[in-house]
Design a protein around this motif. Structure first.
Motif, mmCIF file in Angstrom:
data_model
loop_
_atom_site.group_PDB
_atom_site.id
_atom_site.type_symbol
_atom_site.label_atom_id
_atom_site.label_comp_id
_atom_site.label_asym_id
_atom_site.label_seq_id
_atom_site.Cartn_x
_atom_site.Cartn_y
_atom_site.Cartn_z
ATOM 1 N N GLY A 418 39.722 48.616 41.137
ATOM 2 C CA GLY A 418 39.358 47.910 42.032
ATOM 3 C C GLY A 418 38.150 47.599 41.790
ATOM 4 N N SER A 419 37.491 47.170 40.466
ATOM 5 C CA SER A 419 36.103 46.694 40.689
ATOM 6 C C SER A 419 35.804 45.152 40.937
ATOM 7 C CB SER A 419 36.066 46.686 39.291
ATOM 8 O OG SER A 419 36.375 45.765 38.084
ATOM 9 N N GLY A 420 37.303 44.663 40.961
ATOM 10 C CA GLY A 420 36.750 43.674 41.395
ATOM 11 C C GLY A 420 37.850 42.238 40.047
ATOM 12 N N LYS A 421 38.978 42.742 39.191
ATOM 13 C CA LYS A 421 39.059 41.853 38.277
ATOM 14 C C LYS A 421 39.938 41.249 38.733
ATOM 15 C CE LYS A 421 41.974 46.043 36.708
ATOM 16 N NZ LYS A 421 40.818 46.317 37.996
ATOM 17 N N THR A 422 41.414 41.118 39.518
ATOM 18 C CA THR A 422 41.662 40.414 40.425
ATOM 19 C C THR A 422 41.026 39.631 40.416
ATOM 20 O OG1 THR A 422 43.885 41.782 40.652
ATOM 21 C CG2 THR A 422 43.686 39.668 41.923
ATOM 22 N N THR A 423 39.592 39.233 41.680
ATOM 23 C CA THR A 423 39.106 38.433 42.095
ATOM 24 C C THR A 423 37.743 37.488 41.467
ATOM 25 O OG1 THR A 423 38.713 40.380 44.147
ATOM 26 C CG2 THR A 423 37.236 37.826 44.369
ATOM 27 N N GLU A 445 51.317 42.697 41.268
ATOM 28 C CA GLU A 445 50.721 43.588 41.899
ATOM 29 C C GLU A 445 50.431 43.006 43.547
ATOM 30 O OE1 GLU A 445 47.526 47.189 40.958
ATOM 31 O OE2 GLU A 445 46.937 45.421 41.004
ATOM 32 N N GLY A 599 27.713 45.160 45.208
ATOM 33 C CA GLY A 599 28.151 44.063 44.682
ATOM 34 C C GLY A 599 28.181 43.265 43.063
HETATM 35 N N1 LIG Z 1 32.046 42.653 43.006
HETATM 36 C C1 LIG Z 1 32.659 42.937 43.936
HETATM 37 N N2 LIG Z 1 31.845 43.796 45.274
HETATM 38 C C2 LIG Z 1 31.699 44.058 46.329
HETATM 39 N N3 LIG Z 1 33.703 43.728 46.741
HETATM 40 C C3 LIG Z 1 34.019 43.584 45.692
HETATM 41 C C4 LIG Z 1 33.634 43.399 44.218
HETATM 42 N N4 LIG Z 1 34.609 42.266 43.924
HETATM 43 C C5 LIG Z 1 36.231 42.502 44.722
HETATM 44 N N5 LIG Z 1 35.613 43.008 45.697
HETATM 45 C C6 LIG Z 1 36.808 44.121 47.120
HETATM 46 O O1 LIG Z 1 37.077 44.196 46.110
HETATM 47 C C7 LIG Z 1 37.975 44.362 46.542
HETATM 48 C C8 LIG Z 1 39.329 44.802 45.122
HETATM 49 O O2 LIG Z 1 39.293 43.849 44.846
HETATM 50 P P1 LIG Z 1 40.065 43.067 43.215
HETATM 51 O O3 LIG Z 1 41.505 43.536 43.853
HETATM 52 O O4 LIG Z 1 39.724 42.148 42.751
HETATM 53 O O5 LIG Z 1 39.964 44.273 42.246
HETATM 54 P P2 LIG Z 1 41.073 44.655 40.843
HETATM 55 O O6 LIG Z 1 39.336 45.252 40.170
HETATM 56 O O7 LIG Z 1 41.477 44.059 40.503
HETATM 57 O O8 LIG Z 1 41.722 46.078 41.541
HETATM 58 P P3 LIG Z 1 43.333 46.920 40.969
HETATM 59 O O9 LIG Z 1 42.721 47.985 39.381
HETATM 60 O O10 LIG Z 1 43.827 47.510 41.891
HETATM 61 O O11 LIG Z 1 43.688 46.471 40.039
HETATM 62 C C9 LIG Z 1 39.564 43.213 47.124
HETATM 63 O O12 LIG Z 1 38.877 43.560 48.496
HETATM 64 C C10 LIG Z 1 37.252 42.202 46.776
HETATM 65 O O13 LIG Z 1 36.773 40.826 47.359
#
Ligand SMILES: Nc1ncnc2c1ncn2[C@@H]1O[C@H](COP(=O)(O)OP(=O)(O)OP(=O)(O)O)[C@@H](O)[C@H]1O
Length: 683
Positions: A418-423, A445, A599
């Motif tokens: 959930g750290s924002g990898k996909t983003t 996913e 963030g």
């Molecule tokens: N730096 C950040 N600060 C706050 N929110 C963020 C940040 N980066 C991404 N997000 C938000 O957090 C949510 C999860 O992001 P994301 O899906 O990119 O994470 P992930 O690491 O790919 O998750 P997973 O581990 O489930 O694959 C999204 O709603 C995104 O907009």
């Protein structure tokens, strides 16, 4: 400088982006207020262009034999009698019997009937053979008729354009010749290739004639504008680039020609043909791609020479294209000072035939001597910048560490859940794609609709929910990116995924595949030993694919169980050490300790096989644009560290005392044009 303003890239989003739009507004695009639609109609987006189970050449042969269909084995295609030709059509205009006029692509199974121009998928062909065809026997249902609207426009432009030498004012002729570098290209050459000039647009007009007839199917306009001391060139095609499949020069090719030179620009073809007398063809979208639809037209040549340009990108494109055409019949002109692009060579008075004779064979046996490699090594040494790859425009710090994004590498990317990898990876790939890196996404996913929505927001640098009137404008620009999505969701077998990737490389010249994430190919193994073995196997398969296909793979892998107190390291990647050994680059999204506000994240490059520089730099998340911008005010950001045991700083750098012992610092660069306005509070 040659610039393609209007894209020049194909668009095939395997998931219709339109779906997002219709779902949100429930109105067809043309009924919604907003900027006017652009004039050229697009092709309908195909529902699924990458078949789940691509056919193999032996399956095609087996099928043909099984149905008693005779065939000949060609370089890239199998040739068979066409079921789409009536007996009256069996003789073409020259009276030659057009038997075996069906070309079946050995890699994809797609077919093209050269006589009726019917085309379709392998399944369409089978359906037709088995009498299940839906009108396909007549051919016309499958052949893609040009859009009437396009044809009208094409004809209107063509009628207004005139041969260059018919311009009334000799000064205007001279100016046009100078602007396009045509001073040494004769009127006779321009006449042979039917090149005209459109005065109102100050553009050369290159026609696309339908094969076998003289009907006009499309046009390419090449405009030139003076810009300072140089000239700025703009290309426009009708139909749009994705449907513009013109091999410029085809009407001049005779059936008896056995060799051809392929160029990336029409003007290069003119120069080459004029000075060598050899048959020449220009690829419709330069070095960006060689659409498989064109391959049947190149089957007749025993020798294909590529002379695409004078930079490393052209050289790499030539190598990739040669693979599609069978490298054994291909040779490549290596870029170099004394081997510029053909038009320049003509203008500089160089001997173009001699340059062609020096072309290197594209075929390498498994073992090569240094003699065969020395030219390539020299090419790399004299083009250090280009060898480093495509540079990110939004992430200058990533350029400083990784130097660029190179073909054939494997990047492993990890970060806490959930750290924002996909983003992040979405923006990282979008940045490259916007610069012409043909990209294929495998998002297992999150759905493609959600991913496309994130990407579009990042592309537009802001929330589109609040400015729906701008949606069409942004979506149009987004559509022109060379971006494709796999339609998989949830668990998939690695074999299917790799087959799809191979198919996409062949069909769309994909240079970057993003897999989010590896866990979706691991099956349901319960035991941890099985899971680790499965992961090792998958990582090995992606590694091999990246090397063999000269395609970059970015692979997202979840970390092993996270320890709240510790930052992630290379060893935190789930599984054995295989992933970190096989990867050329390892990127870690860090979100602890260094964080001073919501963030904020840091990106750590913990492995860089290209030149060894590793380090860490801050990212700042902008919630409205979903982008990881660069904090504009931080004076010093990037820290280079020797390995990922070297701890990264506890505070953002730039503040006194923040620099760890084994680090060196780089100062902040000029603001990035894509950078969002971070002065506004993010929501
Ligand atoms: N730096 C950040 N600060 C706050 N929110 C963020 C940040 N980066 C991404 N997000 C938000 O957090 C949510 C999860 O992001 P994301 O899906 O990119 O994470 P992930 O690491 O790919 O998750 P997973 O581990 O489930 O694959 C999204 O709603 C995104 O907009």
């Amino acid at each position: 400088m040659w610039v393609l303003l209007r894209g020049g890239y194909p668009l095939r989003i395997l998931l219709p982006l339109r779906g997002v739009w219709m779902g949100q507004r429930g109105l067809p695009r043309n009924l919604v207020p907003g900027p006017p639609r652009r004039r050229y109609r697009k092709e309908a987006l195909p529902a699924l262009e990458v078949p789940l189970l691509p056919v193999t050449a032996s399956e095609i042969r087996q099928y043909l034999r099984g149905h008693g269909i005779p065939f000949q084995d060609g370089h890239s295609c199998l040739r068979a009698p066409s079921p789409f030709v009536g007996s009256s059509q069996l003789k073409d205009q020259t009276g030659v019997t057009t038997s075996f006029s069906l070309f079946i692509d050995k890699t994809t199974g797609r077919f093209l009937c050269m006589t009726s121009l019917a085309e379709g998928s392998w399944e369409d062909f089978q359906a037709s053979v088995e009498g299940r065809g839906d009108g396909t026997r007549e051919g016309f249902l499958l052949s893609k008729a040009p859009e009437a609207e396009d044809i009208e426009e094409v004809q209107r432009i063509w009628d207004r354009a005139i041969p260059l030498w018919e311009l009334p004012d000799p000064e205007e002729v001279q100016l046009a010749r100078t602007m396009f570098g045509l001073n040494k290209v004769t009127d006779d050459t321009l006449r042979r290739f039917s090149v005209r000039y459109l005065r109102s647009a100050r553009s050369l007009v290159f026609p696309w004639f339908s094969p076998g007839s003289l009907g006009l199917r499309g046009l390419k306009l090449l405009g030139a504008e003076g810009q300072g001391d140089g000239v700025h060139y703009v290309e426009t095609t009708i139909p749009r680039p994705g449907a513009y499949h013109n091999l410029f020069g085809l009407p001049l090719i005779s059936r008896r020609d056995v060799e051809v030179v392929l160029t990336s620009r029409e003007l290069d073809s003119l120069a080459l043909n004029q000075s060598t007398g050899l048959p020449t063809l220009a690829l419709p979208r330069g070095t960006a791609c060689l659409p498989p639809a064109l391959i049947p037209y190149l089957e007749q040549f025993r020798r294909v020479m590529f002379w695409l340009g004078d930079d490393l990108r052209s050289w790499e494109a030539a190598k990739l294209f040669a693979r599609k055409l069978n490298p054994k019949r291909c040779s490549l002109v290596r870029p170099g000072d004394q081997q510029p692009c053909p038009l320049e060579a003509l203008n500089r008075g160089l001997n173009l035939s001699r340059i062609l004779r020096s072309a290197l064979p594209a075929w390498h046996k498994s073992i090569v001597s240094f003699r065969q490699l020395r030219e390539e090594v020299l090419g790399e040494l004299s083009n250090v910048e280009q060898v480093a790859g495509v540079r990110w425009s939004r992430f200058p710090d990533l350029n400083r560490l990784l130097k660029g994004h190179r073909k054939g590498e494997l990047t492993v990317f990890t970060g806490p859940t959930g750290s924002g990898k996909t983003t992040f990876i979405s923006e990282y790939a979008l940045d490259l794609c916007s610069q012409g890196v043909n990209t294929l996404w495998g998002s297992f996913e999150i759905s493609n609709v959600r991913l496309a929505r994130v990407m579009l927001t990042q592309f537009a640098m802001g929330r589109l929910e609040e400015q729906l009137d701008k949606y069409d404008e942004w979506a149009d620009r987004f559509e022109d990116l060379p971006l494709y999505f796999m339609t998989f969701h949830g668990q998939q077998s690695i074999r299917t995924v790799i087959d799809t990737m191979q198919h996409a490389v062949y069909v769309y010249d994909i240079c970057h595949v993003v897999i989010d994430n590896l866990q979706f190919m691991m099956g349901h193994e319960q035991l941890s030993t099985d899971r680790i073995a499965a992961q090792d196997y998958i990582v090995g398969a992606f590694r091999k694919f990246a090397t063999d296909s000269s395609c970059h793979v970015t692979l997202v892998i979840h970390p092993r169980k996270e320890d709240d107190d510790k930052e992630l390291q290379t060893a935190s990647i789930f599984g054995s050490a295989k992933a970190s050994q096989e990867a050329d680059n390892i990127l870690i999204l860090q979100d602890r300790k260094l964080v001073t506000g919501p963030g904020k994240r840091y990106l750590q490059v913990s492995k860089n096989r290209f030149d060894g520089d590793v380090g860490v730099f801050p990212l700042e998340f902008n919630k409205s644009s979903l982008t990881f911008s660069i904090p504009p005010k931080s004076k010093t950001r990037l820290k280079k560290i020797k390995d990922d045991n070297g701890l990264v700083a506890k505070k953002p750098s730039g503040k006194k005392g923040a620099t760890p012992q084994n680090s060196e610092t780089c100062s902040h660069q000029a603001p990035n044009p894509y950078q969002p306005d971070t002065s506004k509070p993010s929501r």
